[in-house]
Design a protein around this motif. Structure first.
Motif, PDB file in Angstrom:
ATOM      1  N   VAL A  81      43.441  24.833  40.145  1.00 21.64           N
ATOM      2  CA  VAL A  81      42.702  25.622  38.850  1.00 21.64           C
ATOM      3  C   VAL A  81      43.062  27.057  38.892  1.00 21.64           C
ATOM      4  CG1 VAL A  81      40.158  26.183  37.992  1.00 21.64           C
ATOM      5  CG2 VAL A  81      40.922  23.689  38.839  1.00 21.64           C
ATOM      6  N   PHE A  82      42.936  27.757  40.017  1.00 19.87           N
ATOM      7  CA  PHE A  82      43.263  29.203  39.910  1.00 19.87           C
ATOM      8  C   PHE A  82      44.633  29.563  39.473  1.00 19.87           C
ATOM      9  CE2 PHE A  82      44.783  33.074  42.280  1.00 19.87           C
ATOM     10  CZ  PHE A  82      43.680  33.871  41.978  1.00 19.87           C
TER      11      PHE A  82
ATOM     12  N   GLU B  43      37.740  34.729  35.070  1.00 17.19           N
ATOM     13  CA  GLU B  43      36.777  35.746  35.327  1.00 17.19           C
ATOM     14  C   GLU B  43      35.309  35.302  34.502  1.00 17.19           C
ATOM     15  OE1 GLU B  43      38.767  39.039  33.603  1.00 17.19           O
ATOM     16  OE2 GLU B  43      39.986  39.621  35.284  1.00 17.19           O
ATOM     17  N   SER B  44      35.781  34.516  33.514  1.00 17.57           N
ATOM     18  CA  SER B  44      34.245  34.199  32.670  1.00 17.57           C
ATOM     19  C   SER B  44      33.543  33.221  33.655  1.00 17.57           C
ATOM     20  CB  SER B  44      34.572  33.519  31.386  1.00 17.57           C
ATOM     21  OG  SER B  44      35.291  32.201  31.800  1.00 17.57           O
ATOM     22  N   SER B  45      34.232  32.477  34.686  1.00 16.95           N
ATOM     23  CA  SER B  45      33.452  31.402  35.371  1.00 16.95           C
ATOM     24  C   SER B  45      32.872  32.067  36.443  1.00 16.95           C
ATOM     25  CB  SER B  45      34.723  30.349  36.197  1.00 16.95           C
ATOM     26  OG  SER B  45      35.446  31.102  36.822  1.00 16.95           O
TER      27      SER B  45
ATOM     28  N   ASN C 164      27.863  34.462  38.467  1.00 19.96           N
ATOM     29  CA  ASN C 164      26.912  35.990  38.751  1.00 19.96           C
ATOM     30  C   ASN C 164      25.875  36.040  38.380  1.00 19.96           C
ATOM     31  OD1 ASN C 164      28.815  36.675  40.881  1.00 19.96           O
ATOM     32  ND2 ASN C 164      30.111  38.056  39.287  1.00 19.96           N
ATOM     33  N   GLU C 165      25.521  35.035  36.867  1.00 20.53           N
ATOM     34  CA  GLU C 165      24.384  35.124  36.186  1.00 20.53           C
ATOM     35  C   GLU C 165      23.218  34.268  36.681  1.00 20.53           C
ATOM     36  OE1 GLU C 165      25.664  34.198  32.310  1.00 20.53           O
ATOM     37  OE2 GLU C 165      26.598  36.069  31.914  1.00 20.53           O
ATOM     38  N   MET C 166      23.813  33.310  37.663  1.00 14.29           N
ATOM     39  CA  MET C 166      22.671  32.513  38.128  1.00 14.29           C
ATOM     40  C   MET C 166      21.876  33.369  39.210  1.00 14.29           C
ATOM     41  SD  MET C 166      24.958  28.946  39.403  1.00 14.29           S
ATOM     42  CE  MET C 166      25.739  28.104  38.351  1.00 14.29           C
ATOM     43  N   PRO C 167      20.420  32.812  39.505  1.00 19.02           N
ATOM     44  CA  PRO C 167      19.930  33.438  40.403  1.00 19.02           C
ATOM     45  C   PRO C 167      20.532  33.370  41.918  1.00 19.02           C
ATOM     46  CG  PRO C 167      18.575  31.981  39.161  1.00 19.02           C
ATOM     47  CD  PRO C 167      20.036  31.833  38.748  1.00 19.02           C
ATOM     48  N   LYS C 168      20.538  34.465  42.345  1.00 25.11           N
ATOM     49  CA  LYS C 168      21.571  34.444  43.685  1.00 25.11           C
ATOM     50  C   LYS C 168      21.070  33.287  44.542  1.00 25.11           C
ATOM     51  CE  LYS C 168      22.265  39.355  43.816  1.00 25.11           C
ATOM     52  NZ  LYS C 168      22.106  39.563  42.451  1.00 25.11           N
TER      53      LYS C 168
ATOM     54  N   PHE D   6      44.009  29.195  50.824  1.00 27.57           N
ATOM     55  CA  PHE D   6      43.055  28.293  50.350  1.00 27.57           C
ATOM     56  C   PHE D   6      41.774  29.238  50.015  1.00 27.57           C
ATOM     57  CE2 PHE D   6      43.926  23.838  51.823  1.00 27.57           C
ATOM     58  CZ  PHE D   6      44.898  23.640  51.050  1.00 27.57           C
ATOM     59  N   HIS D   7      41.844  30.720  50.158  1.00 22.31           N
ATOM     60  CA  HIS D   7      40.773  31.365  49.946  1.00 22.31           C
ATOM     61  C   HIS D   7      41.312  32.390  48.843  1.00 22.31           C
ATOM     62  CE1 HIS D   7      38.991  30.561  53.902  1.00 22.31           C
ATOM     63  NE2 HIS D   7      38.036  30.676  53.517  1.00 22.31           N
ATOM     64  N   SER D   8      42.471  32.006  48.335  1.00 21.23           N
ATOM     65  CA  SER D   8      43.207  32.755  47.202  1.00 21.23           C
ATOM     66  C   SER D   8      42.192  32.767  45.877  1.00 21.23           C
ATOM     67  CB  SER D   8      44.470  32.463  46.926  1.00 21.23           C
ATOM     68  OG  SER D   8      44.749  31.151  46.408  1.00 21.23           O
ATOM     69  N   ALA D   9      41.522  31.834  45.544  1.00 25.41           N
ATOM     70  CA  ALA D   9      40.818  31.637  44.451  1.00 25.41           C
ATOM     71  C   ALA D   9      39.420  32.600  44.633  1.00 25.41           C
ATOM     72  CB  ALA D   9      40.296  30.373  44.186  1.00 25.41           C
ATOM     73  N   ASN D  10      38.848  33.186  45.679  1.00 32.18           N
ATOM     74  CA  ASN D  10      37.965  33.996  45.809  1.00 32.18           C
ATOM     75  C   ASN D  10      37.876  35.131  44.942  1.00 32.18           C
ATOM     76  OD1 ASN D  10      37.170  32.219  47.902  1.00 32.18           O
ATOM     77  ND2 ASN D  10      37.040  33.662  49.541  1.00 32.18           N
ATOM     78  N   PRO D  11      36.703  35.683  44.475  1.00 25.65           N
ATOM     79  CA  PRO D  11      36.627  36.816  43.601  1.00 25.65           C
ATOM     80  C   PRO D  11      37.157  37.947  44.145  1.00 25.65           C
ATOM     81  CG  PRO D  11      34.629  35.736  43.641  1.00 25.65           C
ATOM     82  CD  PRO D  11      35.594  34.981  44.465  1.00 25.65           C
ATOM     83  N   GLU D  12      37.320  38.298  45.550  1.00 21.90           N
ATOM     84  CA  GLU D  12      37.588  39.352  45.909  1.00 21.90           C
ATOM     85  C   GLU D  12      39.269  39.436  45.831  1.00 21.90           C
ATOM     86  OE1 GLU D  12      34.599  38.010  49.130  1.00 21.90           O
ATOM     87  OE2 GLU D  12      36.091  37.206  47.704  1.00 21.90           O
ATOM     88  N   VAL D  13      39.987  38.452  45.625  1.00 24.42           N
ATOM     89  CA  VAL D  13      41.319  38.467  45.430  1.00 24.42           C
ATOM     90  C   VAL D  13      41.422  39.273  43.759  1.00 24.42           C
ATOM     91  CG1 VAL D  13      43.526  37.211  45.138  1.00 24.42           C
ATOM     92  CG2 VAL D  13      41.648  36.495  46.859  1.00 24.42           C
ATOM     93  N   ALA D  14      40.938  38.461  42.881  1.00 22.67           N
ATOM     94  CA  ALA D  14      40.883  38.861  41.598  1.00 22.67           C
ATOM     95  C   ALA D  14      40.666  40.509  41.218  1.00 22.67           C
ATOM     96  CB  ALA D  14      39.918  38.114  41.080  1.00 22.67           C
TER      97      ALA D  14
END
Length: 310
Positions: free
Chosen positions: A33-34, A43-45, A50-54, A185-193
């Protein structure tokens, strides 16, 4: 020997294929998917998450690992006819003291390095402590993070390390393969973006650290403790707007913190702290014969199904 524990089970190709595909399916799907979806969609996902309660977002991220770890254990026990102990360690029983020591070591080093960083420059670090929210975060983390790190360790340093090892007939190939896959397998993490693909060096480097622990100590105990301590600190101590898990941690990086600076700090920390960790573990557990344990050959010296009981 840890990798040789795989010989105690049934390792027909179709069994390995089914277990691998079912266990890694969530990572493979996430990775595809990434790669396929447009950057804007990804980015929208992230924004929607992030809009969810933590607390809700944390539960959504962690609960699937309860099922995944159970699935992996079930497949190993039924398809491969192996005990979970053989997937965990080469010792006669799990050494919980090793888990606790490794856990304590990484927590201590994380707090020390954070304290030094905070003392030198805390201009980009915001106090984010809210007692009720933090207590809820702590409760969820203590209950669910063991399943998350357990699944990753049992999959990468356990099942795949052993299966690749008996296939390659040596130790260096599974170390390289599992560490690299762990990072990818961690490449889809937000930190990568946010930080770019340079952060993959940190993930792959962490995979190598955990793999070395496993091979040198002939079991998963140290990597389980380290991984749990590391992830708990990441969730409880400090968070940021581009963390993989948004939490109500004690501290938060301010928006003005440059992601490139954060990446540099991560890499520098890895290059300094990881060797210290290996040094401490090597001294405590008297590791020797590094070349043989990290690159040596694998031979079948066990009896098939020796530890399996219906």
């Amino acid at each position: 020997m840890f990798i040789e524990q795989a010989y105690k089970g049934n390792n027909e190709g179709w069994r390995v294929l089914i277990t691998t595909l079912l266990s890694t399916g969530i990572f493979i799907l996430n990775f595809i998917v990434f790669l396929v979806l447009p950057k804007e969609t990804i980015e929208s996902s992230y924004d929607m998450m992030n809009e969810m309660p933590k607390t809700v977002a944390l539960l959504v991220n962690l609960l699937p690992f309860v099922l995944l770890l159970g699935l992996l254990f079930t497949l190993v026990y039924t398809l491969h006819q192996r005990t979970i102990l053989s997937l965990t360690t080469s010792r006669k029983s799990v050494d919980f003291k090793r888990i606790f020591f490794s856990f304590g070591l990484i927590v201590f080093l994380t707090l020390v390095t954070f304290g030094i960083s905070y003392y030198n420059d805390n201009s980009n670090i915001i106090w984010n402590f809210h007692p009720i929210k933090f207590l809820l975060l702590f409760a969820i983390s203590i209950v669910l993070f063991p399943f998350q790190i357990g699944f990753e360790e049992y999959l990468f340093r356990g099942y795949l390390m052993q299966q690749v090892g008996i296939l390659a007939k040596n130790r260096w190939v599974p170390l390289i393969v599992t560490s690299t896959i762990f990072g990818l397998f961690h490449s889809a993490n937000p930190e990568v973006a946010e930080m770019g693909y340079g952060v993959m060096a940190f993930y792959i480097g962490t995979g190598f650290l955990l793999g070395i622990m496993t091979l040198m100590d002939e079991g998963l105990e140290l990597s389980l403790g380290f991984h749990l301590g590391n992830n708990l600190m990441a969730a409880l101590l400090i968070t940021s707007d581009y963390s993989a898990l948004q939490t109500d941690a004690v501290f938060k990086l301010s928006a003005k913190e440059n992601s490139a600076d954060t990446l540099n700090e991560m890499i520098i920390s890895m290059l300094i702290v990881y060797p210290i960790i290996l040094f401490c573990l090597a001294k405590k557990y008297k590791w020797t014969n590094w070349k043989e344990k990290l690159t040596g050959k694998i031979t079948n010296t066990t009896n098939l199904n020796a530890e399996y009981h219906d």
